[in-house]
Design an enzyme around this catalytic site. Structure first.
Site, PDB file in Angstrom:
ATOM      1  N   HIS A  89      39.157  40.686  40.165  1.00 54.27           N
ATOM      2  CA  HIS A  89      40.052  39.626  39.700  1.00 54.27           C
ATOM      3  C   HIS A  89      40.818  40.085  38.471  1.00 54.27           C
ATOM      4  CE1 HIS A  89      35.971  38.556  37.921  1.00 54.27           C
ATOM      5  NE2 HIS A  89      36.687  38.743  36.835  1.00 54.27           N
ATOM      6  N   ARG A  93      45.169  34.091  30.048  1.00 58.88           N
ATOM      7  CA  ARG A  93      44.983  32.821  29.344  1.00 58.88           C
ATOM      8  C   ARG A  93      46.116  31.846  29.656  1.00 58.88           C
ATOM      9  NH1 ARG A  93      43.845  36.956  25.331  1.00 58.88           N
ATOM     10  NH2 ARG A  93      41.589  37.055  24.978  1.00 58.88           N
ATOM     11  N   GLU A 140      41.590  34.749  37.447  1.00 59.49           N
ATOM     12  CA  GLU A 140      40.690  34.005  36.568  1.00 59.49           C
ATOM     13  C   GLU A 140      41.523  33.442  35.421  1.00 59.49           C
ATOM     14  OE1 GLU A 140      37.068  34.757  33.379  1.00 59.49           O
ATOM     15  OE2 GLU A 140      37.262  36.136  35.081  1.00 59.49           O
ATOM     16  N   ASN A 144      41.260  28.229  26.474  1.00 61.25           N
ATOM     17  CA  ASN A 144      40.527  28.112  25.212  1.00 61.25           C
ATOM     18  C   ASN A 144      40.857  26.764  24.586  1.00 61.25           C
ATOM     19  OD1 ASN A 144      39.256  30.865  24.876  1.00 61.25           O
ATOM     20  ND2 ASN A 144      41.396  31.468  25.120  1.00 61.25           N
ATOM     21  N   GLU A 206      55.963  37.970  41.551  1.00 60.30           N
ATOM     22  CA  GLU A 206      56.884  38.529  42.537  1.00 60.30           C
ATOM     23  C   GLU A 206      56.364  38.165  43.921  1.00 60.30           C
ATOM     24  OE1 GLU A 206      58.868  42.770  42.590  1.00 60.30           O
ATOM     25  OE2 GLU A 206      56.942  42.868  43.651  1.00 60.30           O
TER      26      GLU A 206
END
Length: 348
Positions: A89, A93, A140, A144, A206
């Site tokens: 993966h 963030r 992933e 935060n 893309e």
């Protein structure tokens, strides 16, 4: 069961002193002079020197399991080629997890595979993709607590997604207020159709028109300052294969496609070199790629022998049984290696 973190090092050779024939001759001569012994013939000294060198090599071989530093490196690199590696993966963030999940599921047809909320550490992970993580590449998303914006920088390029109907996807993105940075059209010098869109945080994707692909999340593109240096690192330290290169003098850039199998069936890493540009701002948004390995300890040793920089020594993640190690490439892009067996237990 977690493996012990104490492993024999592949680089534990050369711990015994070595002597040249000249040094040995000088030591024997001093011994003879001090003890009143007639000096031995030079031929005897040479034979003794050869025996001593042979004995020293034998001791190093028994200590490290290798004949020499170069042989040790060759053995490590051979092991890397045999290791069962796969891109697992990519981590980045986002500022609004619910908004990002909605974009990827409703616009691109991904599914939420699992979520992990770490309240004490104040972050949440969401894993999304087109199939089970034990067989498919995933994204992933990391949120935060309280941080809504990040700097993507100039070094990150885009993610590649292979779909069979790009115009339809672009229409969905438009209808939901998304950003289209390149309308669907033929790729330069070819017949394939591509389009470029942005997610809510500004990451570019893309879209490549293909027949149904076994790995729709097909590419991660990063920019590098020295393509030859980067290719060497990913071949030797990361164990990837150089699948192809393409030079575009008109656009003043060269790309190298690297991975663990053909790009038609596997996720690949696209390294892009723009003529004359040696450094990029990596920002704080993009994090890393995760790769599976059968042994994180051997992986870390092989990276060191290939000249790579380890940023986290091999071992279990605190509070988890999953073993990992991580490194950075010459441009500072991070890769984390995850124990295959531990990973499969994690996604069960």
């Amino acid at each position: 069961m977690a493996s012990s973190s104490i492993r024999p090092s592949l680089s534990s050779f050369n711990k015994f002193p070595s002597f040249s024939s000249r040094n040995l001759s000088q030591r024997l001569s001093l011994f003879h002079l001090r003890n009143g012994v007639r000096q031995l013939p030079h031929s005897f000294v040479l034979k003794a020197s050869r025996l001593l060198r042979h004995d020293s090599r034998c001791m190093r071989m028994m200590s490290s399991g290798s004949m020499s530093p170069s042989a040790t490196q060759e053995n490590a690199l051979d092991w890397v080629k045999q290791d069962k590696r796969r891109m697992l993966h990519v981590v980045y963030r986002v500022g609004d997890l619910d908004k990002s999940i909605k974009f990827y599921t409703e616009c691109l047809g991904m599914k939420v595979l699992r979520k992990r909320d770490m309240t004490e550490e104040r972050y949440t992970n969401a894993f999304l993709g087109y199939g089970p993580e034990d067989a498919h590449f995933a994204i992933e998303l990391t949120y935060n607590y309280g941080i809504e914006t990040y700097d993507i920088g100039t070094g990150f390029g885009h993610f590649g997604v292979a779909l069979d109907d790009i115009p339809r996807v672009v229409d969905i993105v438009k209808a939901k207020g998304g950003i289209i940075t390149r309308e669907p059209g033929p790729i330069k010098g070819g017949n394939s159709t591509i389009a470029v869109i942005e997610d809510p945080d500004g990451y570019k994707l893309e879209l490549l028109e293909r027949a149904p692909s076994p790995e729709p999340l097909c590419k991660v593109m990063l920019r590098v300052g020295d393509l030859d240096r980067s290719i060497k690192f990913y071949e030797k330290a990361v164990g990837m294969e150089l699948l192809r290169t393409q030079d575009d003098p008109e656009s003043k850039r060269t790309v190298a496609i690297m991975g663990y199998g053909s790009e038609e069936k596997n996720t690949v890493l696209e390294l892009t070199y723009n003529y004359g540009v040696r450094k990029y701002d990596k920002g704080d948004a993009y994090v890393q790629i995760a790769i599976g390995t059968d042994d994180v300890y051997k992986t870390a040793e092989a990276i060191k022998l290939a000249g790579g920089k380890i940023t986290r020594e091999a071992g279990p993640v605190p509070g988890y049984s999953t073993k990992i190690t991580s490194c950075v490439d010459p441009d500072g892009w991070k890769t984390v290696f995850v124990d295959n067996e531990d990973f499969h237990k994690e996604v069960e």
